[in-house]
Design a protein around this motif. Structure first.
Motif, PDB file in Angstrom:
ATOM      1  N   LEU A 492      -2.670 -13.824  -8.455  1.00 35.60           N
ATOM      2  CA  LEU A 492      -3.124 -12.453  -8.270  1.00 35.60           C
ATOM      3  C   LEU A 492      -2.468 -11.864  -7.031  1.00 35.60           C
ATOM      4  CD1 LEU A 492      -6.914 -13.017  -9.088  1.00 35.60           C
ATOM      5  CD2 LEU A 492      -5.121 -12.148 -10.602  1.00 35.60           C
ATOM      6  N   PRO A 493      -2.537 -10.535  -6.843  1.00 30.37           N
ATOM      7  CA  PRO A 493      -1.820  -9.903  -5.729  1.00 30.37           C
ATOM      8  C   PRO A 493      -2.085 -10.510  -4.363  1.00 30.37           C
ATOM      9  CG  PRO A 493      -2.580  -8.230  -7.258  1.00 30.37           C
ATOM     10  CD  PRO A 493      -3.148  -9.530  -7.743  1.00 30.37           C
ATOM     11  N   GLU A 494      -3.313 -10.900  -4.083  1.00 27.59           N
ATOM     12  CA  GLU A 494      -3.634 -11.436  -2.759  1.00 27.59           C
ATOM     13  C   GLU A 494      -2.931 -12.763  -2.478  1.00 27.59           C
ATOM     14  OE1 GLU A 494      -7.793 -11.570  -2.037  1.00 27.59           O
ATOM     15  OE2 GLU A 494      -8.029  -9.381  -2.006  1.00 27.59           O
ATOM     16  N   LYS A 495      -2.404 -13.404  -3.502  1.00 28.01           N
ATOM     17  CA  LYS A 495      -1.670 -14.651  -3.295  1.00 28.01           C
ATOM     18  C   LYS A 495      -0.437 -14.432  -2.429  1.00 28.01           C
ATOM     19  CE  LYS A 495       0.076 -18.680  -5.817  1.00 28.01           C
ATOM     20  NZ  LYS A 495       0.244 -19.320  -7.147  1.00 28.01           N
ATOM     21  N   CYS A 496       0.096 -13.205  -2.474  1.00 29.21           N
ATOM     22  CA  CYS A 496       1.277 -12.885  -1.652  1.00 29.21           C
ATOM     23  C   CYS A 496       1.021 -13.177  -0.170  1.00 29.21           C
ATOM     24  CB  CYS A 496       1.642 -11.410  -1.797  1.00 29.21           C
ATOM     25  SG  CYS A 496       2.154 -10.911  -3.451  1.00 29.21           S
ATOM     26  N   GLU A 533      -4.182   0.685 -10.441  1.00 29.56           N
ATOM     27  CA  GLU A 533      -4.672   0.098  -9.197  1.00 29.56           C
ATOM     28  C   GLU A 533      -4.195  -1.343  -9.031  1.00 29.56           C
ATOM     29  OE1 GLU A 533      -6.815   3.711  -9.891  1.00 29.56           O
ATOM     30  OE2 GLU A 533      -6.404   2.015 -11.222  1.00 29.56           O
ATOM     31  N   TYR A 534      -4.110  -2.094 -10.128  1.00 32.53           N
ATOM     32  CA  TYR A 534      -3.605  -3.471 -10.042  1.00 32.53           C
ATOM     33  C   TYR A 534      -2.135  -3.450  -9.629  1.00 32.53           C
ATOM     34  CZ  TYR A 534      -2.971  -8.417 -11.161  1.00 32.53           C
ATOM     35  OH  TYR A 534      -2.714  -9.765 -11.073  1.00 32.53           O
ATOM     36  N   GLN A 535      -1.343  -2.611 -10.275  1.00 31.43           N
ATOM     37  CA  GLN A 535       0.073  -2.512  -9.914  1.00 31.43           C
ATOM     38  C   GLN A 535       0.234  -2.067  -8.466  1.00 31.43           C
ATOM     39  OE1 GLN A 535       2.466   0.826 -11.347  1.00 31.43           O
ATOM     40  NE2 GLN A 535       3.962  -0.633 -12.182  1.00 31.43           N
ATOM     41  N   GLU A 536      -0.567  -1.104  -8.066  1.00 27.90           N
ATOM     42  CA  GLU A 536      -0.538  -0.628  -6.675  1.00 27.90           C
ATOM     43  C   GLU A 536      -0.842  -1.763  -5.707  1.00 27.90           C
ATOM     44  OE1 GLU A 536      -2.623   3.105  -4.342  1.00 27.90           O
ATOM     45  OE2 GLU A 536      -3.904   1.802  -5.554  1.00 27.90           O
ATOM     46  N   THR A 588       5.386  10.623 -15.858  1.00 31.39           N
ATOM     47  CA  THR A 588       4.410  10.789 -14.774  1.00 31.39           C
ATOM     48  C   THR A 588       4.430   9.579 -13.845  1.00 31.39           C
ATOM     49  OG1 THR A 588       2.993  12.116 -16.213  1.00 31.39           O
ATOM     50  CG2 THR A 588       1.976  11.178 -14.255  1.00 31.39           C
ATOM     51  N   LYS A 589       4.391   9.834 -12.552  1.00 36.32           N
ATOM     52  CA  LYS A 589       4.458   8.771 -11.552  1.00 36.32           C
ATOM     53  C   LYS A 589       3.114   8.038 -11.468  1.00 36.32           C
ATOM     54  CE  LYS A 589       7.780  11.465  -8.886  1.00 36.32           C
ATOM     55  NZ  LYS A 589       7.743  12.622  -9.802  1.00 36.32           N
ATOM     56  N   LYS A 590       3.196   6.713 -11.321  1.00 37.92           N
ATOM     57  CA  LYS A 590       2.014   5.882 -11.128  1.00 37.92           C
ATOM     58  C   LYS A 590       1.734   5.718  -9.632  1.00 37.92           C
ATOM     59  CE  LYS A 590       3.508   3.276 -15.224  1.00 37.92           C
ATOM     60  NZ  LYS A 590       3.881   1.948 -15.774  1.00 37.92           N
ATOM     61  N   LYS A 591       0.597   5.170  -9.303  1.00 36.42           N
ATOM     62  CA  LYS A 591       0.174   5.084  -7.901  1.00 36.42           C
ATOM     63  C   LYS A 591       1.122   4.234  -7.059  1.00 36.42           C
ATOM     64  CE  LYS A 591      -4.184   5.112  -6.861  1.00 36.42           C
ATOM     65  NZ  LYS A 591      -5.638   4.768  -6.720  1.00 36.42           N
ATOM     66  N   ALA A 592       1.695   3.191  -7.643  1.00 36.22           N
ATOM     67  CA  ALA A 592       2.589   2.308  -6.888  1.00 36.22           C
ATOM     68  C   ALA A 592       3.847   3.036  -6.429  1.00 36.22           C
ATOM     69  CB  ALA A 592       2.960   1.090  -7.730  1.00 36.22           C
ATOM     70  N   PHE A 593       4.250   4.081  -7.148  1.00 39.45           N
ATOM     71  CA  PHE A 593       5.409   4.871  -6.761  1.00 39.45           C
ATOM     72  C   PHE A 593       5.270   5.342  -5.319  1.00 39.45           C
ATOM     73  CE2 PHE A 593       7.756   8.783  -6.186  1.00 39.45           C
ATOM     74  CZ  PHE A 593       8.915   8.646  -6.930  1.00 39.45           C
ATOM     75  N   PHE A 594       4.100   5.788  -4.966  1.00 37.08           N
ATOM     76  CA  PHE A 594       3.883   6.385  -3.646  1.00 37.08           C
ATOM     77  C   PHE A 594       3.749   5.318  -2.564  1.00 37.08           C
ATOM     78  CE2 PHE A 594       2.333   9.195  -6.979  1.00 37.08           C
ATOM     79  CZ  PHE A 594       3.103  10.322  -6.718  1.00 37.08           C
ATOM     80  N   VAL A 595       3.280   4.112  -2.941  1.00 34.41           N
ATOM     81  CA  VAL A 595       3.260   3.002  -1.985  1.00 34.41           C
ATOM     82  C   VAL A 595       4.683   2.645  -1.578  1.00 34.41           C
ATOM     83  CG1 VAL A 595       2.630   0.580  -1.643  1.00 34.41           C
ATOM     84  CG2 VAL A 595       1.091   2.104  -2.915  1.00 34.41           C
ATOM     85  N   LEU A 596       5.573   2.523  -2.565  1.00 30.14           N
ATOM     86  CA  LEU A 596       6.964   2.183  -2.275  1.00 30.14           C
ATOM     87  C   LEU A 596       7.647   3.310  -1.510  1.00 30.14           C
ATOM     88  CD1 LEU A 596       9.217   0.088  -2.630  1.00 30.14           C
ATOM     89  CD2 LEU A 596       9.838   1.211  -4.771  1.00 30.14           C
TER      90      LEU A 596
END
Length: 608
Positions: A492-496, A533-536, A588-596
């Motif tokens: 899962l993401p927190e593994k990073c 939200e998961y991708q973000e 349409t842009k997803k939320k992760a777009f703005f994180v990057l």
């Protein structure tokens, strides 16, 4: 015996000249054949083979073979096809997105286009040039075979001077077959759509008897002011000719002489030239001339090299803020091919804050590279050696080398191109490493100025938190790139947050892929798969993890836009689409777009 040998040599020379791939098509005298072409679907290939499965073009038959483009001349004649009464497809374009019944079609389709042509000069030569056809093509003009081409993403052409009906109706017929093959490049198994068709521009090109077929005008490796290259003439009077290279804005006008093979070595010094960079994508009009003919195009000059763990652009350390891109328009769900398609994709990359793009997993259309030159976007270009190729097959290697050759030939004058990639996610073995090493040697022999890389894989050891980048092929590359999917395929993401990267190479390190899938518009908490939200969350945890790698010098997350893939079959969520895009199939842009994008703003500030 001597006469026979001479005859064979003359035949070979004629064939070699006919197969010469002409560069800089936009800068030449052309007639476009883009538009509506009639087509016939032929899954059994009855237009090519007789009932004994013998090809008609090797065994002529009065009415056999669709390439003859015949019409009934009397009521007793039996002809079982008719291009004129058949439907049409747009060229360039893939057939999958133009006709719903062809969405999953893999096989043969025949294309036919009628055209008239009158030469500007009666002594000129004429070629037919294809930007690309996926995957295998047999080309015929007025019933005569011009040749066969294998490979879906690189240009090729044939001379048609002696077959052309001037002021008359010419029938151009192309058999296109997009079936996948185990020995092919790419091979049977990929994670993208196998678009079939004439997917790029088709042009009639007129040139003088002896013409400028190719040239390389770029900075010498390691220099910021010395140009080294060549000019290649093609034709009966190519030897011992003078050629001129001029750059009017820099008041440069140099003359060189061709050798017995029609090739002239070019070298001169740039004085007070502005070097090309993403912040200043300066292009100069470069003109190559010979005997009254000239070819011009905009060319930029820049140096690219590595020093230790740094990537140096024009001598200055640079961080490559990138994104991976497939040659696909998500809103159309089809192959990207036009200048407006390229503009849309690269504008999105610019909006994201990119100074760099990875064009995966095959050579993209030439207009994409030319636009990157204008917009100031650095480019990784990739040979379609993908996953598990038939490493021990000599013909497979020749295919891969040929496609790499055509790619370098086409784009060697593009300042934006800084990396030739040899492969993506190939399993380690001696046969594979030898295969890729041969490609590296070939690429460096053609172009010593650019960097070499490949998208490698990550390995694990007994420590569950260790990730190791170790590959025998890494010693042959200039930049160590690898794909990693911690948080998607690996926990899962927190593994990073707990991962330790073990990378022992004293070279720049880049991450060629990371990410995860999300259906645009699907929302939930950060642990619910397929939500934005998961991708973000993956992006929020991955980027700090990568920053801990001391050699970290760039990244191209996977991927800019959702793209079609038959491997992705989950109903409602995937429906035949890979959902790892930062932009959905609706644009349409997803939320992760703005994180990057926020991360890239910080990195741009850091590397000012």
């Amino acid at each position: 015996m001597k006469k026979l040998t001479l005859l064979l040599c003359l035949i070979w020379v004629a064939q070699a000249q006919a197969q010469t791939v002409i560069t800089n098509i936009p800068g030449r005298n052309t007639l476009t054949l883009n538009g509506k072409w009639h087509y016939i679907i032929d899954p059994y290939e009855v237009g090519y083979y007789d009932y004994r499965y013998k090809p008609y073009d090797a065994n002529p038959h009065p009415t056999g073979g669709f390439f003859l483009d015949q019409h009934q001349t009397d009521k007793t004649q039996l002809i079982e096809y008719n291009f004129d009464k058949s439907p049409t497809l747009m060229v360039p374009g893939d057939w999958n997105s133009q006709d719903e019944k062809l969405l999953y079609y893999e096989g043969t389709i025949w294309y036919r286009r009628l055209f008239t042509y009158t030469k500007s000069n009666p002594n000129d030569r004429v070629f037919i040039h294809f930007g690309a056809i996926n995957y295998e093509s047999d080309v015929y003009l007025n019933g005569k075979k011009l040749g066969k081409h294998i490979g879906g993403f690189t240009p090729f052409n044939y001379e048609i001077t002696d077959l052309l009906k001037e002021n008359g109706k010419n029938s151009l017929v192309v058999k296109v077959d997009n079936k996948r093959h185990k020995e092919g490049v790419p091979t049977l198994n990929t994670d993208w759509w196998n678009y079939g068709g004439i997917t790029r521009n088709v042009d009639v090109v007129e040139v003088p008897q002896t013409f400028i077929s190719d040239y390389n005008i770029q900075l010498e490796k390691g220099s910021q002011n010395e140009v080294a290259g060549y000019v290649q003439l093609n034709g009966p009077n190519a030897a011992n000719q003078t050629v001129q290279v001029s750059i009017p804005e820099l008041k440069i006008n140099k003359t060189f002489t061709t050798d017995e093979n029609g090739k002239a070595a070019v070298d001169f010094q740039l004085k007070k030239a502005e070097l090309w960079s993403p912040k200043n994508p300066k292009l100069y009009t470069v003109t190559v001339s010979n005997a009254g003919q000239s070819v011009s195009e905009p060319i930029g000059f820049r140096s690219i090299e590595t020093k230790g763990t740094d990537i140096l652009l024009n001598g200055k350390s640079v961080f490559l803020r990138g994104i991976s891109i497939h040659e696909e328009m998500p809103m159309r769900g089809g192959r990207a091919y036009s200048e407006s398609d390229a503009q849309t994709l690269l504008n999105w990359a610019k909006e994201l804050g990119c100074n760099y793009v990875r064009l995966a997993h095959y050579p993209h259309a030439e207009n994409m590279i030319r636009l990157a030159d204008k917009m100031g976007i650095l480019v990784w270009e990739e040979n379609p050696v993908y996953w598990t190729i038939d490493w021990n097959n000599p013909d497979t290697y020749k295919n891969a080398e040929h496609q790499l050759t055509d790619l370098i030939t086409r784009d060697k004058n593009r300042a934006s191109v800084i990396i030739w990639s040899m492969a993506n996610e190939t399993p380690v073995s001696d046969a594979r490493t030898n295969f890729l090493h041969k490609l590296v040697m070939h690429a460096r022999g053609m172009d010593s100025t650019r960097l070499i890389s490949a998208a490698l894989e990550v390995h694990r050891d007994s420590n569950p938190n260790d990730r190791i980048v170790e590959d025998p092929f890494a010693k042959y590359v200039d930049i160590v790139n690898f794909n990693e999917y911690v948080g998607w395929y690996d926990g899962l993401p927190e593994k990073c947050d707990s991962i330790n990267w073990i990378i022992k190479y004293n070279k720049p390190v880049m991450i060629s892929e990371f990410g995860g899938g999300a259906l645009q518009g699907l929302h939930g908490d950060s642990l619910t798969r397929w939500t934005e939200e998961y991708q973000e969350s993956i992006y929020k945890h991955t980027l700090p993890m990568l920053m801990k790698i001391p050699q970290f010098r760039g990244v191209t997350p996977w991927i800019l836009c959702d793209f079609r893939s038959p491997r992705r079959v989950l109903p409602v969520i995937q429906d035949g689409w890979n959902r790892k895009g930062l932009i959905g199939q609706n644009g349409t842009k997803k939320k992760a777009f703005f994180v990057l994008r926020d991360f890239y703003k910080k990195m741009e500030e850091k590397y000012k």
